[in-house]
Design a protein around this motif. Sequence first.
Motif, PDB file in Angstrom:
ATOM      1  N   GLN A   1      90.589  54.570  23.079  1.00 26.25           N
ATOM      2  CA  GLN A   1      89.986  53.417  22.911  1.00 26.25           C
ATOM      3  C   GLN A   1      91.179  52.413  23.950  1.00 26.25           C
ATOM      4  OE1 GLN A   1      90.998  50.480  19.681  1.00 26.25           O
ATOM      5  NE2 GLN A   1      91.379  48.767  20.926  1.00 26.25           N
ATOM      6  N   ASP A   2      92.746  53.668  24.339  1.00 24.46           N
ATOM      7  CA  ASP A   2      93.100  52.951  25.356  1.00 24.46           C
ATOM      8  C   ASP A   2      92.842  53.619  26.614  1.00 24.46           C
ATOM      9  OD1 ASP A   2      94.960  51.706  24.066  1.00 24.46           O
ATOM     10  OD2 ASP A   2      96.069  53.365  23.630  1.00 24.46           O
ATOM     11  N   ASP A   3      92.028  54.061  26.892  1.00 28.26           N
ATOM     12  CA  ASP A   3      91.345  55.156  28.043  1.00 28.26           C
ATOM     13  C   ASP A   3      90.442  54.110  29.374  1.00 28.26           C
ATOM     14  OD1 ASP A   3      92.283  57.488  26.936  1.00 28.26           O
ATOM     15  OD2 ASP A   3      90.334  58.117  26.811  1.00 28.26           O
ATOM     16  N   ILE A   4      90.153  54.492  30.430  1.00 30.93           N
ATOM     17  CA  ILE A   4      89.265  53.410  31.027  1.00 30.93           C
ATOM     18  C   ILE A   4      87.987  54.045  31.549  1.00 30.93           C
ATOM     19  CG2 ILE A   4      89.209  52.463  33.372  1.00 30.93           C
ATOM     20  CD1 ILE A   4      92.367  52.013  33.333  1.00 30.93           C
ATOM     21  N   ILE A   5      86.608  53.623  31.474  1.00 30.07           N
ATOM     22  CA  ILE A   5      85.512  54.298  31.708  1.00 30.07           C
ATOM     23  C   ILE A   5      85.231  53.474  33.130  1.00 30.07           C
ATOM     24  CG2 ILE A   5      83.734  54.151  31.297  1.00 30.07           C
ATOM     25  CD1 ILE A   5      83.952  54.213  28.496  1.00 30.07           C
ATOM     26  N   VAL A   6      84.719  54.373  34.123  1.00 25.38           N
ATOM     27  CA  VAL A   6      84.261  53.829  35.334  1.00 25.38           C
ATOM     28  C   VAL A   6      82.498  54.162  35.213  1.00 25.38           C
ATOM     29  CG1 VAL A   6      83.961  54.250  37.861  1.00 25.38           C
ATOM     30  CG2 VAL A   6      86.056  53.990  36.794  1.00 25.38           C
ATOM     31  N   ASP A   7      81.749  52.941  35.435  1.00 20.17           N
ATOM     32  CA  ASP A   7      80.054  53.129  34.482  1.00 20.17           C
ATOM     33  C   ASP A   7      79.829  52.859  36.101  1.00 20.17           C
ATOM     34  OD1 ASP A   7      77.585  52.637  34.259  1.00 20.17           O
ATOM     35  OD2 ASP A   7      78.323  50.244  34.243  1.00 20.17           O
ATOM     36  N   ALA A   8      79.149  53.778  37.319  1.00 23.70           N
ATOM     37  CA  ALA A   8      78.379  54.218  38.180  1.00 23.70           C
ATOM     38  C   ALA A   8      77.317  54.779  37.809  1.00 23.70           C
ATOM     39  CB  ALA A   8      79.045  55.203  38.966  1.00 23.70           C
ATOM     40  N   VAL A   9      76.400  54.983  36.647  1.00 22.84           N
ATOM     41  CA  VAL A   9      75.345  55.483  36.469  1.00 22.84           C
ATOM     42  C   VAL A   9      74.154  54.368  36.813  1.00 22.84           C
ATOM     43  CG1 VAL A   9      73.709  55.867  34.163  1.00 22.84           C
ATOM     44  CG2 VAL A   9      76.450  55.334  33.868  1.00 22.84           C
ATOM     45  N   PHE A  10      73.809  53.565  36.778  1.00 21.32           N
ATOM     46  CA  PHE A  10      72.490  52.704  37.517  1.00 21.32           C
ATOM     47  C   PHE A  10      72.838  51.746  38.341  1.00 21.32           C
ATOM     48  CE2 PHE A  10      70.518  53.984  33.515  1.00 21.32           C
ATOM     49  CZ  PHE A  10      70.527  55.762  33.995  1.00 21.32           C
ATOM     50  N   GLY A  11      72.584  51.498  39.650  1.00 19.85           N
ATOM     51  CA  GLY A  11      72.818  50.135  40.593  1.00 19.85           C
ATOM     52  C   GLY A  11      71.652  49.136  40.269  1.00 19.85           C
TER      53      GLY A  11
ATOM     54  N   ALA B   1      86.870  50.842  24.649  1.00 17.52           N
ATOM     55  CA  ALA B   1      87.721  51.844  25.776  1.00 17.52           C
ATOM     56  C   ALA B   1      87.502  50.301  26.789  1.00 17.52           C
ATOM     57  CB  ALA B   1      87.694  52.727  27.157  1.00 17.52           C
ATOM     58  N   PHE B   2      88.151  49.821  28.154  1.00 14.70           N
ATOM     59  CA  PHE B   2      88.306  48.923  29.273  1.00 14.70           C
ATOM     60  C   PHE B   2      86.796  49.547  29.377  1.00 14.70           C
ATOM     61  CE2 PHE B   2      88.686  47.960  33.808  1.00 14.70           C
ATOM     62  CZ  PHE B   2      88.374  46.664  33.423  1.00 14.70           C
ATOM     63  N   THR B   3      85.895  49.023  30.177  1.00 17.02           N
ATOM     64  CA  THR B   3      85.084  49.217  31.252  1.00 17.02           C
ATOM     65  C   THR B   3      84.632  48.793  32.478  1.00 17.02           C
ATOM     66  OG1 THR B   3      83.096  50.284  29.532  1.00 17.02           O
ATOM     67  CG2 THR B   3      82.245  50.185  31.613  1.00 17.02           C
ATOM     68  N   LEU B   4      84.515  49.573  33.478  1.00 18.80           N
ATOM     69  CA  LEU B   4      84.992  49.002  34.901  1.00 18.80           C
ATOM     70  C   LEU B   4      83.910  49.424  35.315  1.00 18.80           C
ATOM     71  CD1 LEU B   4      86.537  47.279  37.362  1.00 18.80           C
ATOM     72  CD2 LEU B   4      86.796  49.335  38.609  1.00 18.80           C
ATOM     73  N   SER B   5      82.177  48.420  35.646  1.00 10.29           N
ATOM     74  CA  SER B   5      81.306  48.635  35.840  1.00 10.29           C
ATOM     75  C   SER B   5      81.227  47.957  37.627  1.00 10.29           C
ATOM     76  CB  SER B   5      79.974  47.362  35.557  1.00 10.29           C
ATOM     77  OG  SER B   5      79.942  48.606  33.982  1.00 10.29           O
ATOM     78  N   ILE B   6      80.008  49.424  38.538  1.00 13.25           N
ATOM     79  CA  ILE B   6      80.071  48.922  39.617  1.00 13.25           C
ATOM     80  C   ILE B   6      78.686  49.117  39.900  1.00 13.25           C
ATOM     81  CG2 ILE B   6      79.835  50.730  41.787  1.00 13.25           C
ATOM     82  CD1 ILE B   6      82.817  51.175  40.291  1.00 13.25           C
ATOM     83  N   ASP B   7      78.872  47.648  41.082  1.00 15.41           N
ATOM     84  CA  ASP B   7      78.295  46.900  41.454  1.00 15.41           C
ATOM     85  C   ASP B   7      77.115  45.808  40.492  1.00 15.41           C
ATOM     86  OD1 ASP B   7      76.887  45.330  43.823  1.00 15.41           O
ATOM     87  OD2 ASP B   7      74.665  47.127  43.848  1.00 15.41           O
ATOM     88  N   VAL B   8      76.676  46.712  39.318  1.00 14.89           N
ATOM     89  CA  VAL B   8      76.451  45.905  38.317  1.00 14.89           C
ATOM     90  C   VAL B   8      76.437  46.715  37.867  1.00 14.89           C
ATOM     91  CG1 VAL B   8      73.935  46.060  38.585  1.00 14.89           C
ATOM     92  CG2 VAL B   8      74.049  44.515  37.653  1.00 14.89           C
ATOM     93  N   PRO B   9      76.535  46.004  35.897  1.00 14.06           N
ATOM     94  CA  PRO B   9      76.319  47.299  34.517  1.00 14.06           C
ATOM     95  C   PRO B   9      74.586  47.713  35.057  1.00 14.06           C
ATOM     96  CG  PRO B   9      77.162  44.817  34.732  1.00 14.06           C
ATOM     97  CD  PRO B   9      76.700  44.567  35.554  1.00 14.06           C
ATOM     98  N   SER B  10      74.832  49.147  33.931  1.00 20.87           N
ATOM     99  CA  SER B  10      74.175  49.459  34.077  1.00 20.87           C
ATOM    100  C   SER B  10      73.264  49.335  32.841  1.00 20.87           C
ATOM    101  CB  SER B  10      74.472  51.625  34.086  1.00 20.87           C
ATOM    102  OG  SER B  10      75.016  51.657  35.484  1.00 20.87           O
ATOM    103  N   GLY B  11      72.214  49.614  33.572  1.00 22.58           N
ATOM    104  CA  GLY B  11      70.727  48.891  32.923  1.00 22.58           C
ATOM    105  C   GLY B  11      70.280  47.476  33.183  1.00 22.58           C
ATOM    106  N   LEU B  12      71.371  46.787  33.597  1.00 19.32           N
ATOM    107  CA  LEU B  12      71.006  45.597  34.011  1.00 19.32           C
ATOM    108  C   LEU B  12      70.664  45.053  34.502  1.00 19.32           C
ATOM    109  CD1 LEU B  12      71.848  42.750  32.386  1.00 19.32           C
ATOM    110  CD2 LEU B  12      73.648  43.030  34.039  1.00 19.32           C
TER     111      LEU B  12
END
Length: 524
Positions: A121-131, A154-165
């Motif tokens: 839960q205290d980790d960080i996720i960087v979501d760069a799966v899909f743009g 966990a805190f999730t940071l998405s790059i450009d747009v949340p993946s799948g959206l």
Amino acid sequence: MKIFSKEQIYEGDKLTAERQNITSTELMERAGTQIFNWMHMRMQGAQVPIHVFCGIGNNGGDGLVIARHLVTYGYNVKTYVVNCSDKRSKDFLVNYDRIKNVTKEWPTLLSCAEDFPEIHQDDIIVDAVFGIGLNRPVDGWVKALFMHFRNTKAFTLSIDVPSGLSTDKVPTDPDAVVWAGYTLSFASPKLVFFLPDTAKYTVQWEVLDIGLDQEFLYTTETEVDLIGKHEVLPMYIPREKFSHKGQFGHALIVGGTYGKIGAVTLASKAALSAGAGLISAYIPKCGYAILQTSFPEAMVITDENEALISNIDLKNVEPTVIGFGVGVGTNPKTVSAFEAFLKSNKTPLVVDADGINILSKKKTLLKLLPEATILTPHPKELERLIGKWKDDFDKLKKVKAFSKKHSTIVVIKGANTITVFQDKLYVNTTGNPGLATAGSGDVLTGIITGLISQGYNPLVAAIFGVYLHGKSADIAVEDFGYQSLIASHVINYLGETFIDLFKQPEQPPQEQEEQEERKKEDKK
């Protein structure tokens, strides 16, 4: 601020590479570095475990750039490649090779649910799966990965747009989308960040400047504009020293029935507080004493009927603009009076509440509306007007078609109120849940009516009025909270809202630190 479509963003990337004589790989490096700088400024070397999940396209390439910089600066980072296809983009492969040069711990390949890493839960996720380019359903195991992200909390940071959206449609499966705590978007925010069906997929967002071609940014016309203080300030019309009330028009509010004179009172007060020079209220006889007592600044004209509007007789008044519908009811006598009025009326018109309901019941009246009439429906009133919609994008499509057909301006009220005229959308950024209270729509009608009275054209009045309405609530909520905010507070704080237009925003400490850091880097 412009909200670019995904096609325009692709074009902007291409033009930037051509005009700045850089490769797409160099532009990707610039984008990934900006994300890293944003993280580094906030984390300051903290050894929180960071999990960077990279797809195999350009969004994944951005993720690899971020991961490489995190590794170089000594962060506790683990990188994963979400192996959802055999095809890899060229720039992804370039950055896949580059990250191998800075760490012996190469990215872990994920191909099924058994490969998922343990995340706390205290980790960080960087979501760069899909743009923004995703154009197919998400694979079952990738959907399970997104659910794994969510289940970890966990805190999730998405790059450009949340993946799948997608940027232009509503997901059919909420579990097949990353639910981000924060999204860092390139060039502009995405329209999906502001729609009721899709805003839930990111709690907050921020736009990062990655140096796209300035001519492209300034000259490209967008279908959607985001409206904040920067956008409305040029709309403001200042007053000259020797101004007098006759220069700011005569606003007329027509409405009210027995027991609903308060709606007219609120709208009339709001119109005058928004700057109308004169205000008159046309109401049933039963409201005369109420309005004269509660709002002495208003002039009052009464209908011949005691309890409702049955005959809109404007022989003795020449209004600059008319606001119709607040508290007016849908009695057949009122419907007939409204129809007779529309047949002869040439005055600019704002229609709200039961005025919209009358138009919905008798759609032949729509052709009688003056050009650029403003309609301000809440969701149920809008549904009665245009019919049911499948999702938010279908709703916007129907409203644009309605606006073009009837030459009207439609204000779709909501958390991010959207003003629609023809094919153009104006998304408001002010307002809060405190506005979910009786009478707030009446106040909005009054504000817009008051602005038109002063000489603002109807489209500007709608956009500016929506901004002022929301901003006044934002200022008032600091004193009253969401639950205790009432419509009268919004009127009472309009003065502070106008003053706020010219206030310089206070810079948050974080931004001050970033500015100082940039100055140091520039000196180096």
